[in-house]
Design a protein around this motif. Sequence first.
Motif, mmCIF file in Angstrom:
data_model
loop_
_atom_site.group_PDB
_atom_site.id
_atom_site.type_symbol
_atom_site.label_atom_id
_atom_site.label_comp_id
_atom_site.label_asym_id
_atom_site.label_seq_id
_atom_site.Cartn_x
_atom_site.Cartn_y
_atom_site.Cartn_z
ATOM 1 N N LEU A 39 0.723 -1.054 -0.032
ATOM 2 C CA LEU A 39 0.039 -0.217 -0.027
ATOM 3 C C LEU A 39 0.789 1.319 0.020
ATOM 4 N N GLN A 40 0.548 2.206 -0.853
ATOM 5 C CA GLN A 40 1.200 3.501 -0.607
ATOM 6 C C GLN A 40 0.254 4.712 -0.166
ATOM 7 N N GLU A 41 0.821 5.534 0.387
ATOM 8 C CA GLU A 41 -0.145 6.655 0.776
ATOM 9 C C GLU A 41 -0.797 7.422 -0.465
ATOM 10 N N GLY A 42 -1.968 7.659 -0.295
ATOM 11 C CA GLY A 42 -2.731 8.202 -1.323
ATOM 12 C C GLY A 42 -3.697 7.198 -1.839
ATOM 13 N N ASP A 43 -3.228 5.879 -1.754
ATOM 14 C CA ASP A 43 -4.200 4.829 -2.222
ATOM 15 C C ASP A 43 -5.420 4.638 -1.206
ATOM 16 N N VAL A 44 -6.540 3.955 -1.702
ATOM 17 C CA VAL A 44 -7.417 3.584 -0.748
ATOM 18 C C VAL A 44 -7.314 1.904 -0.605
ATOM 19 N N TRP A 45 -7.445 1.622 0.603
ATOM 20 C CA TRP A 45 -6.999 0.199 0.966
ATOM 21 C C TRP A 45 -8.463 -0.610 1.086
ATOM 22 N N LYS A 46 -8.363 -1.704 0.174
ATOM 23 C CA LYS A 46 -9.766 -2.309 0.233
ATOM 24 C C LYS A 46 -9.751 -3.748 0.679
#
Length: 193
Positions: A39-46
């Motif tokens: 996961l990278q900052e700015g992405d939405v975790w799903k």
Amino acid sequence: MFGPLKQYISNKTTLTEADYAKIEAVCIYKKLRKRQYLLQEGDVWKYNCFIVKGLLRFYNLDDNGKENIISFAREDGWTGDRASLLTGEPSKNNIDAIEDTELIMITKTNFDKLCQEIPAFNDMVNAILNKSFIVSQNRIHSAIAFTAEQKYLDFVQKYPDLAMRVPQAMIASYLGITPETLSRVRKESAKKH
């Protein structure tokens, strides 16, 4: 690759083979190389993400680019950005692999459906979340109340395997101290014991 998750669940609750089949049907398998992002900052975790093998770190960067490690996650554990998962907002955090890592990921939609359809699975998830909350509370307490030496000794006592697997600079970041302070604390602690 489903075997480790099935074993993990069976150690915590009793499910039928039909229940396990429902879970396995929605599993997404992923491999990460060392230093690769989950996961990278700015992405939405799903996802809800179970670690089959390996070690990850959950961290953010301050305005000066300094890493602040919030947690480590290793095999037979879970990782993800719960705030992003629940709100749908972009993550302020990063997750990357400290070691080559194998994961089982289940989308939030499918995970929620499993929790509805399998009451024992839902109870297990709630028990894990409650334990996670207690761990977080204890971590906050140690961060604000412990000396650098107490933080380090507490970390080594609670996570002896991580103390051996995680680079010292990352342990220092997790403890909220400089690598130099950690080095000094380790030397002083070694003299005492």
